[in-house]
Design a protein around this motif. Structure first.
Motif, mmCIF file in Angstrom:
data_model
loop_
_atom_site.group_PDB
_atom_site.id
_atom_site.type_symbol
_atom_site.label_atom_id
_atom_site.label_comp_id
_atom_site.label_asym_id
_atom_site.label_seq_id
_atom_site.Cartn_x
_atom_site.Cartn_y
_atom_site.Cartn_z
ATOM 1 N N GLU A 1 -7.591 -25.433 -28.525
ATOM 2 C CA GLU A 1 -7.615 -24.947 -30.008
ATOM 3 C C GLU A 1 -8.418 -25.971 -30.971
ATOM 4 O O GLU A 1 -8.723 -26.931 -30.888
ATOM 5 C CB GLU A 1 -6.201 -25.082 -30.196
ATOM 6 C CG GLU A 1 -5.374 -23.872 -29.779
ATOM 7 C CD GLU A 1 -3.720 -24.050 -29.942
ATOM 8 O OE1 GLU A 1 -3.226 -24.699 -30.916
ATOM 9 O OE2 GLU A 1 -3.250 -23.588 -29.202
ATOM 10 N N TYR B 1 -4.487 -35.552 -30.415
ATOM 11 C CA TYR B 1 -3.763 -35.744 -29.124
ATOM 12 C C TYR B 1 -2.313 -35.802 -29.398
ATOM 13 O O TYR B 1 -1.986 -36.821 -29.976
ATOM 14 C CB TYR B 1 -4.613 -36.471 -28.246
ATOM 15 C CG TYR B 1 -4.100 -36.325 -26.797
ATOM 16 C CD1 TYR B 1 -4.933 -35.609 -25.833
ATOM 17 C CD2 TYR B 1 -2.703 -36.801 -26.403
ATOM 18 C CE1 TYR B 1 -4.274 -35.360 -24.588
ATOM 19 C CE2 TYR B 1 -2.325 -36.524 -24.925
ATOM 20 C CZ TYR B 1 -2.972 -36.009 -24.031
ATOM 21 O OH TYR B 1 -2.779 -35.759 -22.992
ATOM 22 N N ASP C 1 -5.104 -31.384 -26.678
ATOM 23 C CA ASP C 1 -4.172 -30.987 -25.625
ATOM 24 C C ASP C 1 -3.251 -29.465 -26.061
ATOM 25 O O ASP C 1 -2.478 -29.375 -25.511
ATOM 26 C CB ASP C 1 -3.026 -32.043 -25.772
ATOM 27 C CG ASP C 1 -2.290 -32.529 -27.116
ATOM 28 O OD1 ASP C 1 -2.887 -31.812 -28.127
ATOM 29 O OD2 ASP C 1 -1.412 -32.908 -27.297
ATOM 30 N N SER C 2 -4.063 -28.698 -26.983
ATOM 31 C CA SER C 2 -3.301 -27.712 -27.290
ATOM 32 C C SER C 2 -4.262 -26.422 -26.892
ATOM 33 O O SER C 2 -5.519 -26.477 -27.216
ATOM 34 C CB SER C 2 -3.071 -27.398 -28.588
ATOM 35 O OG SER C 2 -2.080 -28.441 -29.011
ATOM 36 N N SER D 1 -2.494 -23.137 -25.908
ATOM 37 C CA SER D 1 -1.655 -21.922 -25.661
ATOM 38 C C SER D 1 -1.906 -20.650 -26.630
ATOM 39 O O SER D 1 -1.740 -19.598 -26.368
ATOM 40 C CB SER D 1 -0.079 -22.229 -25.942
ATOM 41 O OG SER D 1 0.225 -22.985 -26.979
ATOM 42 N N ASN D 2 -2.417 -21.095 -27.921
ATOM 43 C CA ASN D 2 -2.922 -20.015 -28.894
ATOM 44 C C ASN D 2 -3.797 -19.037 -28.225
ATOM 45 O O ASN D 2 -3.934 -17.841 -28.298
ATOM 46 C CB ASN D 2 -3.592 -20.534 -30.136
ATOM 47 C CG ASN D 2 -2.335 -20.729 -31.178
ATOM 48 O OD1 ASN D 2 -1.138 -20.966 -30.734
ATOM 49 N ND2 ASN D 2 -2.672 -20.669 -32.271
ATOM 50 N N THR E 1 -7.093 -30.136 -20.190
ATOM 51 C CA THR E 1 -5.906 -29.226 -20.745
ATOM 52 C C THR E 1 -6.256 -27.787 -20.309
ATOM 53 O O THR E 1 -5.339 -27.118 -19.672
ATOM 54 C CB THR E 1 -6.181 -29.171 -22.315
ATOM 55 O OG1 THR E 1 -5.816 -30.692 -22.759
ATOM 56 C CG2 THR E 1 -5.000 -28.548 -22.929
ATOM 57 N N ARG F 1 -8.001 -30.039 -31.074
ATOM 58 C CA ARG F 1 -6.693 -30.205 -30.706
ATOM 59 C C ARG F 1 -6.814 -30.327 -29.293
ATOM 60 O O ARG F 1 -6.619 -29.341 -28.625
ATOM 61 C CB ARG F 1 -5.816 -29.278 -31.095
ATOM 62 C CG ARG F 1 -5.447 -29.256 -32.505
ATOM 63 C CD ARG F 1 -4.511 -28.307 -32.966
ATOM 64 N NE ARG F 1 -3.131 -28.436 -32.383
ATOM 65 C CZ ARG F 1 -2.030 -27.806 -32.539
ATOM 66 N NH1 ARG F 1 -2.111 -26.734 -33.121
ATOM 67 N NH2 ARG F 1 -0.990 -28.070 -31.991
#
Ligand SMILES: *[C@@H]1O[C@H](CO)[C@@H](O)[C@H](O)[C@H]1NC(C)=O
Ligand SMILES: *[C@@H]1O[C@H](CO)[C@@H](O)[C@H](O)[C@H]1NC(C)=O
Ligand SMILES: *[C@@H]1O[C@H](CO)[C@@H](O)[C@H](O)[C@H]1NC(C)=O
Ligand SMILES: *[C@@H]1O[C@H](CO)[C@@H](O)[C@H](O)[C@H]1NC(C)=O
Ligand SMILES: *[C@@H]1O[C@H](CO)[C@@H](O)[C@H](O)[C@H]1NC(C)=O
Ligand SMILES: *[C@@H]1O[C@H](CO)[C@@H](O)[C@H](O)[C@H]1NC(C)=O
Length: 416
Positions: free
Chosen positions: A199, A251, A218-219, A221-222, A272, A216
């Motif tokens: 993301e 992070y 470590d993200s 999921s979006n 990630t 981002r």
């Protein structure tokens, strides 16, 4: 062991200022397309594939289409073949965006369309749109990445669309996705905008700029919500990372913004991504590919006695074997190798970097768009500022990436 000539690293990150706006425009495309054309280009789906699905011819791989084990299809050379290439024309693919139709935009030479990739030790099967559609029957093929990856999507749509009758195909824009459907095959070819894979504030399909980047690390999921269950995934992420040697990222805590070295940030983002792949991909049903970086040709001193120019005016591929310029970052390549090497899930690497390195002639140069408009006459006369040496003309180099993807997919149907 063969080692690549060590590129001069002075300029690895120092893209000309123009790069920022190119990326911005590249991604803006999806927006402009949307504004102009929120309805599908073709008539809406008419259904009725049910009956056709009953007839399901097996996919036959003939002897000529078999790639012998041990043949490295990424090692080879470009050969002149104006009989078989291009595989489609600007006219035969009405879906092509103005950004890539270099001929229509006034490019005087067209030989960049006539080169065929010839591996040293075997032949690539001839691209067959009907076979590809059969491979994709009841499946989704999704390209994930930035505007370079979007040109691979555009190319794939052009490669198959002409064999599908009007009314049985559609192109929809559902940001951050573009979806091409072949109704009779219940197949879709899709593009998903995610320039960093993880993301970032650049994920909005319409409102972002490379000048302001915040990733981002470590993200993810979006994005992954929309990758779940896709049958064939083809990932790519490179050029957005490369604007400066450092990049702002978080992070964990979103308030905690740091400047990271690009290589550190890239590795963390890849990890990630890898974690998601490991826990969510079912290798029985899903195939995953990773495209290595698409090279840029920003400085002509790399391949000739330069005059401070770039890819502008280049009409021939580079002949020197194993040519490697500064537009392909070896550290990033190493990270990709490392992360993929440790995966327990099979992710196949499409290592198109070297073969594309030879193609200094393939970029849109001054025959593309800027801020949604073709360059003005004055801008064209200033290629040092305005030439785009990142994106590719279509038909062109991304077609070869797809010929290779097709070749690899086809091998899965070989009988042993
Ligand atoms: C193909 O290339 C050959 C060799 O350059 C040339 O003589 C011929 O005219 C070309 N054919 C077409 C259709 O462009
Ligand atoms: C159509 O394809 C989708 C996957 O893209 C699949 O889930 C669905 O089952 C297919 N429909 C039929 C009727 O097979
Ligand atoms: C992810 O999605 C949530 C909910 O839709 C949204 O609030 C958040 O801003 C998104 N994150 C990014 C980085 O786009
Ligand atoms: C684009 O994003 C910026 C910052 O996130 C915001 O201030 C601006 O209003 C947005 N513009 C549009 C047209 O949505
Ligand atoms: C990171 O963000 C700060 C604050 O916006 C900015 O001053 C700095 O130039 C950014 N760094 C990079 C590498 O873009
Ligand atoms: C891709 O190919 C190049 C040589 O053409 C090689 O140096 C590089 O290591 C390969 N990349 C990966 C990730 O295997």
């Amino acid at each position: 062991m063969t080692t690549l000539p060590s590129p001069d690293r002075r300029n690895l990150y120092l893209f000309p200022a123009a790069l920022a706006s190119l990326l911005f425009i590249g991604s803006l495309r999806i927006v402009l397309d949307d504004l102009k054309n929120s309805r599908s280009v073709f008539r809406p789906p008419s259904g009725g594939y049910q009956a056709l699905r009953l007839i399901r011819p097996p996919i036959h791989v003939s002897n000529e289409e078999i790639i012998e084990k041990g043949c490295d299809i990424f090692k080879g050379r470009w050969v002149w073949d104006n009989e078989s290439h291009p595989l489609y024309t600007e006219e035969s693919c009405p879906l092509l965006v103005k950004q890539v139709t270099c001929q229509r935009n006034g490019r005087p030479d067209s030989s960049y369309q006539n080169w065929k990739w010839q591996p040293d030790e075997c032949n690539l099967p001839r691209f067959n749109a009907l076979k590809l559609l059969e491979i994709l029957r009841d499946k989704r093929l999704m390209f994930v990445g930035d505007s370079v990856q979007r040109s691979m999507f555009d190319s794939m749509v052009c490669l198959v669309q002409s064999v599908i009758p009007e009314g049985k195909k559609s192109l929809q824009k559902v940001p951050p996705r573009k979806i091409f459907r072949a109704e009779e095959y219940n197949a879709s070819i899709e593009f998903y905008w995610a320039p960093f894979l993880v993301e970032s504030i650049s994920d909005h399909a319409t409102n972002h700029t490379v000048l302001k980047r915040l990733v981002r690390l470590d993200s993810i999921s979006n994005h992954t919500k929309q990758w779940e269950g896709v049958d064939i995934l083809v990932y790519e992420s490179y050029v957005w990372w490369m604007y400066k040697p450092k990049i702002n990222a978080t992070y964990g805590n979103l308030e905690n913004i740091h400047e990271y070295d690009v290589t550190t940030a890239y590795r963390t983002a890849m990890e990630t991504w890898a974690k998601w792949i490991e826990t969510n991909i079912n290798s029985q049903d899903q195939k995953v590919f990773f495209m290595t970086m698409s090279p840029t040709h920003l400085w002509n001193w790399e391949w000739k006695t330069g005059d401070g120019g770039n890819c502008f005016g280049e009409s021939q591929p580079i002949q020197q074997r194993a040519y490697w310029g500064t537009g392909s970052n070896l550290d990033i390549m190493g990270i990709v190798k490392d992360v993929l090497g440790r995966l327990r899930v099979n992710v196949r690497l499409l290592n198109i970097t070297q073969l594309s390195e030879y193609r200094k002639d393939g970029h849109t140069s001054v025959y593309g768009e800027r801020k949604g408009k073709l360059l003005t006459k004055e801008q064209r006369l200033d290629p040092k500022t305005y030439a785009d040496c990142i994106h590719w003309c279509l038909p062109g180099v991304p077609d070869t990436w797809n010929e290779i993807l097709y070749a690899v997919l086809l091998q899965d149907y070989r009988k042993f």
